[in-house]
Design a protein around this motif. Structure first.
Motif, mmCIF file in Angstrom:
data_model
loop_
_atom_site.group_PDB
_atom_site.id
_atom_site.type_symbol
_atom_site.label_atom_id
_atom_site.label_comp_id
_atom_site.label_asym_id
_atom_site.label_seq_id
_atom_site.Cartn_x
_atom_site.Cartn_y
_atom_site.Cartn_z
ATOM 1 N N GLN A 4 0.868 -1.355 -0.050
ATOM 2 C CA GLN A 4 0.084 0.038 -0.003
ATOM 3 C C GLN A 4 0.658 1.320 0.008
ATOM 4 O OE1 GLN A 4 -2.458 -0.761 3.349
ATOM 5 N NE2 GLN A 4 -4.062 -1.624 2.200
ATOM 6 N N SER A 5 2.014 1.336 0.467
ATOM 7 C CA SER A 5 3.030 2.389 0.212
ATOM 8 C C SER A 5 3.135 2.893 -1.188
ATOM 9 C CB SER A 5 4.234 1.968 0.684
ATOM 10 O OG SER A 5 4.407 1.447 2.120
ATOM 11 N N THR A 6 2.904 4.302 -1.200
ATOM 12 C CA THR A 6 2.626 4.986 -2.544
ATOM 13 C C THR A 6 4.022 5.894 -2.672
ATOM 14 O OG1 THR A 6 0.502 4.413 -2.701
ATOM 15 C CG2 THR A 6 1.453 6.445 -3.973
ATOM 16 N N VAL A 7 4.471 6.114 -3.781
ATOM 17 C CA VAL A 7 5.524 7.338 -4.036
ATOM 18 C C VAL A 7 4.764 8.599 -4.530
ATOM 19 C CG1 VAL A 7 7.585 7.841 -5.069
ATOM 20 C CG2 VAL A 7 7.424 5.574 -4.476
ATOM 21 N N PHE A 8 4.850 9.538 -3.527
ATOM 22 C CA PHE A 8 3.952 10.775 -4.391
ATOM 23 C C PHE A 8 4.901 11.583 -4.799
ATOM 24 C CE2 PHE A 8 1.386 9.128 -0.549
ATOM 25 C CZ PHE A 8 0.385 8.986 -1.049
#
Length: 204
Positions: A4-8
């Protein structure tokens, strides 16, 4: 690392945004891109697990100003700052504001991927720890009154010299307090101190 970790990615240059989108997608990293700080702030999952990759110089609200706004909203995502016009004072300010890394353009993609992986892993570890409030509470109880004063000043972005002047301490004493804070709170950087403070709702 959680799926679920996202790079913004936040950059006003469309070519840069799309290049970084392709880069992270090529290694199966969830990524979302934004053309401005305001666009990111309007995003409903802006405090979700992940990390920021953002340009320092953007119109209307630059990267450093965005970090300040996020701090007031108690959002402590690890941030990797990118700039084509970096200098030492800017890098220092970025770290004081809570950035975990600072790199110059042109960006080496493999280097950036390595730094992003570190930031995502650190974010996941941090979220696991603060998921149990007893861990942070126990660490906070170890702080002396003076260490709390120093911590508040650090979170406000003050330098060691400024803290020393305000609290009537020597710079060496402030450095000792900073080292003790990191040891007691289980973090390894100014960004970590900021995140612990935000997570525990200690008002600076």
């Amino acid at each position: 690392m959680s799926h679920q970790s996202t790079v913004f990615v936040i950059d006003d240059d469309e070519d840069v945004r799309e290049s970084l989108r392709w880069l992270f997608q090529s290694v199966s990293m969830p990524v979302e891109v934004f053309a401005s700080a305001a666009e990111f702030l309007a995003h409903p999952d802006r405090d979700g697990p992940g990390c920021l990759v953002l340009d320092v110089r953007m119109p209307e609200m630059d990267g450093l100003e965005l970090l300040e706004v996020l701090r007031t909203h108690r959002i402590g995502l690890p941030a990797i700052m990118i700039s084509g016009h970096a200098d030492v004072p800017m890098a220092v300010k970025a770290m004081q504001t809570g950035a975990v890394d600072f790199i110059q353009k042109p960006v080496n993609h493999q280097d950036l991927l390595q730094r992003v992986r570190r930031a995502l892993a650190a974010d996941e570890r941090f979220r696991e720890e603060i998921g149990d409030p007893r861990i942070i509470a126990e660490r906070l109880e170890q702080l002396t009154a003076k260490e709390r004063e120093v911590l508040e000043s650090i979170v406000n972005g003050s330098t060691n010299k400024a803290i020393a002047g305000a609290l009537k301490l020597s710079v060496r004493t402030v450095e000792t307090h900073r080292a003790n804070l990191m040891r007691k709170l289980g973090v390894h950087s100014t960004a970590g101190l900021v995140r612990v403070t935000l997570a525990c709702r200690l008002r600076p």
